[in-house]
Scaffold this active site. Structure first.
Site, PDB file in Angstrom:
ATOM      1  N   ARG A  47      40.321  49.290  26.894  1.00 57.41           N
ATOM      2  CA  ARG A  47      40.111  49.968  28.184  1.00 57.41           C
ATOM      3  C   ARG A  47      40.784  51.322  28.248  1.00 57.41           C
ATOM      4  O   ARG A  47      40.334  52.211  28.939  1.00 57.41           O
ATOM      5  CB  ARG A  47      40.635  49.080  29.324  1.00 57.41           C
ATOM      6  N   TYR A  48      41.920  51.450  27.582  1.00 53.43           N
ATOM      7  CA  TYR A  48      42.645  52.727  27.568  1.00 53.43           C
ATOM      8  C   TYR A  48      42.515  53.295  26.158  1.00 53.43           C
ATOM      9  O   TYR A  48      42.667  52.556  25.190  1.00 53.43           O
ATOM     10  CB  TYR A  48      44.120  52.519  27.908  1.00 53.43           C
ATOM     11  N   CYS A  81      47.082  32.450  36.307  1.00 53.61           N
ATOM     12  CA  CYS A  81      46.663  33.310  35.185  1.00 53.61           C
ATOM     13  C   CYS A  81      45.442  34.163  35.544  1.00 53.61           C
ATOM     14  O   CYS A  81      44.504  33.683  36.165  1.00 53.61           O
ATOM     15  CB  CYS A  81      46.329  32.427  33.994  1.00 53.61           C
ATOM     16  N   ARG A 118      43.517  35.378  33.274  1.00 52.48           N
ATOM     17  CA  ARG A 118      42.493  35.144  32.254  1.00 52.48           C
ATOM     18  C   ARG A 118      42.113  33.663  32.192  1.00 52.48           C
ATOM     19  O   ARG A 118      41.863  33.117  31.115  1.00 52.48           O
ATOM     20  CB  ARG A 118      42.966  35.642  30.885  1.00 52.48           C
ATOM     21  N   CYS A 175      47.479  28.214  25.364  1.00 51.79           N
ATOM     22  CA  CYS A 175      48.826  28.543  25.825  1.00 51.79           C
ATOM     23  C   CYS A 175      49.675  27.278  25.781  1.00 51.79           C
ATOM     24  O   CYS A 175      49.144  26.167  25.860  1.00 51.79           O
ATOM     25  CB  CYS A 175      48.808  29.057  27.258  1.00 51.79           C
ATOM     26  N   ASP A 192      46.133  39.798  40.648  1.00 47.75           N
ATOM     27  CA  ASP A 192      44.732  40.247  40.573  1.00 47.75           C
ATOM     28  C   ASP A 192      43.811  39.378  41.432  1.00 47.75           C
ATOM     29  O   ASP A 192      44.054  38.178  41.563  1.00 47.75           O
ATOM     30  CB  ASP A 192      44.227  40.156  39.124  1.00 47.75           C
ATOM     31  N   ARG A 231      45.365  52.494  23.481  1.00 48.68           N
ATOM     32  CA  ARG A 231      45.879  51.128  23.386  1.00 48.68           C
ATOM     33  C   ARG A 231      44.736  50.134  23.429  1.00 48.68           C
ATOM     34  O   ARG A 231      43.762  50.348  24.159  1.00 48.68           O
ATOM     35  CB  ARG A 231      46.789  50.814  24.572  1.00 48.68           C
ATOM     36  N   ASP A 239      46.537  46.452  38.831  1.00 51.88           N
ATOM     37  CA  ASP A 239      45.610  46.700  37.737  1.00 51.88           C
ATOM     38  C   ASP A 239      44.213  46.826  38.350  1.00 51.88           C
ATOM     39  O   ASP A 239      43.863  46.071  39.252  1.00 51.88           O
ATOM     40  CB  ASP A 239      45.648  45.546  36.723  1.00 51.88           C
ATOM     41  N   CYS A 248      49.352  28.667  33.179  1.00 53.71           N
ATOM     42  CA  CYS A 248      49.833  29.144  34.469  1.00 53.71           C
ATOM     43  C   CYS A 248      48.675  29.094  35.454  1.00 53.71           C
ATOM     44  O   CYS A 248      47.611  29.637  35.191  1.00 53.71           O
ATOM     45  CB  CYS A 248      50.322  30.588  34.353  1.00 53.71           C
TER      46      CYS A 248
END
Ligand SMILES: *Cc1c(COP(=O)(O)O)cnc(C)c1O
Ligand code: SF4
Length: 360
Positions: A110-111, A130, A132, A123, A291, A114, A328, A127
């Site tokens: 996206r950037y 999360c 994602r 995981c 988010d 990076r 974000d 969480c």
């Protein structure tokens, strides 16, 4: 009292310290005896339904941090399925629009300078907040082995990429030799200057940070380690030891928290978290505004509340303990810092402006 007397399989001091044991003995079934107590059959049904959509996994270590006398325990809130996750929710699954910035499957660019490689969807502890969730709730997973050559080819062909973020899922659920293969291939690309690992292991499975892992990571520096502590209760002897081992290997450890309702949305708890991190030399890097991801609505505060809390913190805390509170957003603009928009800070600035103007 609602004490959850969950029984782990045979535990010794040695296997408690063994991350493979922790991983293998994760709590994954909501009907595990002693996990949920005093729930009606209907409530249990809804919890099971939730875990069908968004699976449950908690390491015995992370479970042991729960204060069973606290009905609203912040650890529990982060890892126990809650039926609110599956209530009707207009929020998108992918609000940051990551899926349309994937030149290679599970590889987000996206950037310009990076990129972020999702090297696993697994995981140690899932969480509930999360962003994602869509990855680890989907049954279909593509193996890293199949994707790695494509990722490496893409990074090699894009010299503007100077930093690669190894993320997931939690990359530290991978075995040492798999991680090392990955690090070797990335380091072989001349324009990749910086490696970054994003992992919650120090908070949810600190025994994953072993001397062997540190020896490996040390070889691929400059390598930065970003973890996620969200509540002071997560800062324990074990997690401090894990961070310290990384630091002794020359790896800076930073923290990215998420602002979560009922976990850390008060100035007092946040201050304790930030000061706790500073005490173990972990730099608070970002505080993410939660988010607008589907299934996380009950964790979201509004931005105004977050800004008021951060202003309070900013006025009383050591500068070294201050994270940047960020939002974000989709696209390539980068995370938007929220604290600089604070009206109070602007007012303070105006108050001093004429003094500085005199000398410039
Ligand atoms: C957050 C993020 C990064 C890293 O951003 P920093 O501001 O450098 O921490 C890189 N790629 C993606 C896709 C991200 O979401
Ligand atoms: S460890 Fe990271 S990727 Fe895994 S569930 Fe937690 S926030 Fe999501």
């Amino acid at each position: 009292m609602n004490k959850a007397i969950f029984k782990f399989p045979e535990t010794t001091k040695t296997n408690w310290q063994d991350w493979h044991w922790q991983f293998k003995n994760r709590i994954t079934r909501p009907e595990a005896p002693g996990l949920f107590l005093n729930k009606s059959a209907a409530e249990m049904e809804r919890i099971k339904q939730t875990a069908t959509v968004y699976p449950l996994a908690i390491t015995p270590y992370y479970f042991s941090l729960i204060n069973q006398d606290n009905e609203t325990d912040p650890i529990k809130r982060q890892c126990f399925p809650d039926f609110q996750e599956i209530l009707p929710d207009e929020s998108p699954e992918d609000p940051l629009d990551e899926d349309s910035h994937m030149p290679v499957p599970k590889f987000v660019h996206r950037y310009p300078d990076r990129c972020l490689a999702i090297v696993t969807e697994i995981c140690a502890t899932y969480c509930r907040h999360c962003n994602r969730k869509r990855f680890w709730s989907a049954p279909r997973k593509i193996s890293l082995k199949a994707r790695l050559p494509q990722m490496i080819r893409y990074i090699s062909a894009n010299p503007q990429i100077r930093e690669v973020i190894i993320s997931g899922g939690d990359p530290l659920t991978l075995e040492d030799h798999v991680l090392e293969e990955l690090l070797v291939s990335l380091r072989a690309i001349p324009h990749v200057e910086i490696l970054r690992i994003g992992s919650r292991a120090p908070a949810v499975m600190p025994m994953r940070i072993t001397p062997n892992l540190c020896r490996i990571l040390k070889r691929y520096r400059p390598l930065w380690f970003n973890t996620q502590f969200n509540h002071p209760q997560e800062i324990t002897k074990e997690s401090s030891r894990a961070c310290n081992m990384l630091q002794e290997a020359g790896i800076p450890v930073s923290n990215q928290s998420v602002l979560l309702k009922g976990v850390n949305d008060s100035a007092e708890i946040m201050k304790n978290l930030l000061y706790g991190l500073q005490k173990i030399s972990v730099r608070p890097y970002y505080l993410f505004h939660c988010d607008p991801v589907r299934g996380c609505k009950h964790f979201r505060t509004d931005i105004k509340t977050g800004m008021a809390m951060m202003e309070n913190i900013w006025r009383q805390c050591s500068g070294l303990s201050l994270p940047q509170y960020v939002l974000d957003v989709p696209g390539s603009t980068g995370k938007i810092p929220l604290n600089i928009m604070s009206l109070a800070i602007k007012k303070d600035l105006q108050k001093h402006q004429h003094f500085f103007d005199k000398f410039t």
